[in-house]
Design an enzyme around this catalytic site. Structure first.
Site, short mmCIF file in Angstrom:
data_model
loop_
_atom_site.label_atom_id
_atom_site.label_comp_id
_atom_site.label_asym_id
_atom_site.label_seq_id
_atom_site.Cartn_x
_atom_site.Cartn_y
_atom_site.Cartn_z
CE LYS A 202 -1.79 2.88 2.89
NZ LYS A 202 -1.79 4.13 2.10
CD GLU A 277 12.93 4.01 8.12
OE1 GLU A 277 12.85 4.95 8.95
OE2 GLU A 277 12.89 4.16 6.90
CB CYS A 311 12.93 8.76 8.80
SG CYS A 311 13.79 7.78 7.57
CD GLU A 408 10.13 12.28 12.01
OE1 GLU A 408 9.07 11.66 12.19
OE2 GLU A 408 11.11 11.78 11.43
P1 NDP Z 1 1.90 8.13 8.34
O1 NDP Z 1 2.70 7.36 9.31
O2 NDP Z 1 0.48 8.42 8.62
O3 NDP Z 1 1.92 7.41 6.88
C1 NDP Z 1 2.75 6.36 6.47
C2 NDP Z 1 1.94 5.26 5.79
O4 NDP Z 1 1.07 4.66 6.75
C3 NDP Z 1 1.03 5.75 4.67
O5 NDP Z 1 0.95 4.77 3.66
C4 NDP Z 1 -0.29 5.88 5.38
O6 NDP Z 1 -1.40 5.88 4.55
C5 NDP Z 1 -0.28 4.68 6.28
N1 NDP Z 1 -1.19 4.72 7.41
C6 NDP Z 1 -1.71 5.81 8.04
N2 NDP Z 1 -2.53 5.41 9.04
C7 NDP Z 1 -2.53 4.06 9.05
C8 NDP Z 1 -3.18 3.08 9.85
N3 NDP Z 1 -3.99 3.40 10.85
N4 NDP Z 1 -2.95 1.78 9.57
C9 NDP Z 1 -2.13 1.42 8.57
N5 NDP Z 1 -1.50 2.30 7.78
C10 NDP Z 1 -1.68 3.61 8.01
O7 NDP Z 1 2.66 9.47 8.04
P2 NDP Z 1 2.04 10.88 7.58
O8 NDP Z 1 1.93 10.87 6.12
O9 NDP Z 1 0.78 11.18 8.33
O10 NDP Z 1 3.17 11.88 8.07
C11 NDP Z 1 3.13 12.32 9.41
C12 NDP Z 1 4.50 12.35 10.03
O11 NDP Z 1 5.05 11.04 10.00
C13 NDP Z 1 5.53 13.19 9.28
O12 NDP Z 1 5.43 14.54 9.63
C14 NDP Z 1 6.80 12.56 9.77
O13 NDP Z 1 7.10 13.08 11.04
C15 NDP Z 1 6.46 11.09 9.90
N6 NDP Z 1 6.87 10.31 8.72
C16 NDP Z 1 7.98 9.54 8.82
C17 NDP Z 1 8.43 8.86 7.71
C18 NDP Z 1 9.66 8.01 7.76
O14 NDP Z 1 10.32 7.84 6.73
N7 NDP Z 1 9.99 7.41 8.90
C19 NDP Z 1 7.79 8.97 6.41
C20 NDP Z 1 6.58 9.77 6.42
C21 NDP Z 1 6.17 10.41 7.55
P3 NDP Z 1 -1.95 7.32 4.05
O15 NDP Z 1 -0.91 7.79 3.13
O16 NDP Z 1 -3.22 7.08 3.38
O17 NDP Z 1 -2.10 8.13 5.30
#
Ligand code: NDP
Length: 504
Positions: A202, A277, A311, A408
């Site tokens: 996904k 991660e 990240c 973050e």
């Molecule tokens: P999320 O953690 O929400 O998104 C990452 C993935 O998880 C996306 O595919 C998202 O889908 C999915 N997801 C969201 N909610 C659920 C759930 N309940 N169950 C299963 N999968 C889920 O990150 P955000 O996009 O909201 O970003 C928010 C913050 O997260 C950023 O500001 C940053 O701090 C951190 N982040 C960290 C990353 C890293 O590389 N470690 C990468 C991205 C964000 P969908 O896209 O539809 O929400």
């Protein structure tokens, strides 16, 4: 710093990208492109303009169910379950070749979908994804067990032959974020395919395009139906259904620590294996004996690369007191020189943030820092009112307890704090819930190794930052995650160890 928003509409898209954007974007289930079960689609936006560029089928729990059925069938009974490891490796290598043949198209797609500069996607995102697939293709034939001499104290005089073998963990759910959409797909798919798993992937709702185009290449490469299924959709629906599904053996997730915890809870139902991660708040440490010619641009790159949406971003800069002003001034100079603009403009060095939500989040942190008493040496604000652009920002007069130092931000915002004593430095560097990465800049190599051993972080860069290689494991201590992506270690996420014991 300049911004060139008005050029977005003039930028001509590659004809392959234009035609891909115009095609209906469906779900990949069992080797076929299908509409979502509920017939719905969702829009994908160009972050440089805020305009919708494509509509994508919105997968939900029902589609996830179908995809998992296809993945289970492919794992248990399909040709994939009988393929030789050599042929498995060849297919992954072929996928890398196809990606390489379409490098320019992927770079453009990544740039328009995520906002990153096309030049960066061209030399980093796409080549790193190609390299990852090639590295993992090589592993397909080298996933070995061992023979183990055993004694069995309660069975004296007897002889046994014992060995281990590594077997694919089964059907894997993979949930990836938007900051490196193609590369994150590669980090997840590469080792899972090398290990012989089948997959339901996904992508993030903000950036599903490169994963969908990769799905076309996966079909073209000749992977059997059902081996890779791709379901774009929302996290709360498609993602949550995948993480909770009782017929998924393992879930691999990259994203926020907050959602990582939800994944762990969702996985508890069938105790599926989990690798995570997650977020970071990485310390980047500059000593007075460092080569400032490299440390200053290095510290700027550590935070401003990918607009701080990494990240492992070096978002907490700790500078030895006697060179504090010089480093702050130098990093600010570097930040000021960055040309901010639409990712597709070839002269752009920093693009917009990925979404309006991320823009609000980063601007919220900027306000919080400034209202708590921090000073912006450069930046501190949004740029313009079209697209999701934020100024590269250097904050001083911060305190270790401030939200901007602890949480973050995931934007181009660095906090800079001075230090005097090494013991104090190690303790503040480790003073975070995260443990993903760290940087050290010094010419004293003994000191560098000594401090590296004390930092609670999965990666420590010495006199460099943001160095990635398919062979080098990446992942976090503490709340930055479980398990490692890349390197030999990534295969452990996707294999079970079986011990076989034969009485002779
Ligand atoms: P999320 O953690 O929400 O998104 C990452 C993935 O998880 C996306 O595919 C998202 O889908 C999915 N997801 C969201 N909610 C659920 C759930 N309940 N169950 C299963 N999968 C889920 O990150 P955000 O996009 O909201 O970003 C928010 C913050 O997260 C950023 O500001 C940053 O701090 C951190 N982040 C960290 C990353 C890293 O590389 N470690 C990468 C991205 C964000 P969908 O896209 O539809 O929400």
């Amino acid at each position: 710093m300049t911004a060139t928003f008005d050029r977005t509409s003039e930028i001509q898209l590659n004809s392959q990208v234009s035609s891909f954007l115009k095609q209906p974007k469906k779900l990949l289930i069992n080797g076929k492109w299908v509409d979502a079960a509920n017939g719905k689609t969702f829009p994908v936006y160009n972050p440089a303009t805020g305009e919708a560029i494509a509509q994508v089928a919105e997968g939900t729990a029902e589609d996830i169910n179908q995809a998992i059925k296809a993945a289970r069938q492919a794992f248990e009974n399909g040709p994939w379950s009988r393929i030789t490891v050599s042929d498995r490796g060849k297919l992954i290598w072929k996928l890398a070749d196809l990606l390489e043949a379409n490098l320019e198209e992927f770079a453009e797609l990544e740039s328009i979908d995520n906002g990153k500069p096309i030049g960066v996607a061209r030399v980093a995102d796409v080549p790193l994804a190609i390299d990852l697939f090639r590295y993992m293709a090589g592993w397909a034939t080298k996933i070995e067990g061992s023979t183990i001499p055993i004694s069995v104290p309660y069975d004296p005089g007897s002889k046994y032959f014992a060995y281990t073998q590594r077997e694919p963990v089964g059907v894997v759910g993979q949930i990836i974020p938007w900051n490196f959409p193609l590369l994150m797909a590669a980090w997840k798919l590469g080792p899972a395919l090398a290990a012989g798993c089948t997959i339901v992937l996904k992508p993030a709702e903000q950036t599903p395009l490169s994963a969908l185009r990769l799905g076309e290449l996966i079909c073209e490469a000749g992977f059997p139906d059902g081996v890779v299924n791709i379901i774009p959709g929302y996290g709360e629906t498609a993602g949550a259904a995948l993480a909770a599904h009782p017929d998924v053996d393992k879930v691999a997730f990259t994203g926020s620590t907050e959602v990582g915890k939800l994944i762990v809870q969702a996985a508890a139902g069938n105790l599926k294996k989990v690798s995570l991660e997650l977020g970071g708040k990485s310390p980047n440490i500059v000593f007075k004996d460092s080569d400032l010619e490299t440390a200053i641009p290095g510290a700027a790159n550590a935070i401003f690369f990918n607009h701080g949406q990494c990240c492992c971003a070096g978002s907490r800069l700790y500078v030895e007191q006697s060179i504090f002003d010089r480093v702050v001034e130098g990093v600010a100079e570097q930040g000021k020189k960055i040309k901010v603009g639409p990712g597709l403009d070839p002269t752009t060095q920093m693009g917009p943030l990925v979404s309006d939500e991320q823009l609000d989040r980063v601007c919220g942190y900027l306000q919080s820092g400034l209202s708590e008493g921090a000073t912006a040496v450069i930046g501190g604000q949004r740029i313009g009112d079209k697209g999701y652009f934020v100024e590269p920002t250097v904050l001083v007069n911060t305190k270790q307890t401030m939200k901007v130092v602890q949480e973050e931000i995931f934007g181009p915002v660095v906090t800079v704090l001075p230090f005097q004593e090494i013991d104090e430095l190690v303790s503040i560097a480790n003073d975070t819930i995260y443990g993903l990465a760290a940087g050290i800049w010094t010419k004293d190599i003994a000191k560098a190794h000594n401090i590296a051993s004390k930092l609670r972080a999965g990666t420590v860069w010495i006199n460099c930052y943001n160095i990635f290689d398919a062979a080098l494991p990446f992942g976090g201590y503490k709340q930055s995650g479980w398990g490692r992506d890349m390197g030999r270690e990534a295969l452990e996420n996707y294999t079970e160890v079986k011990s076989v014991c034969v009485r002779l």
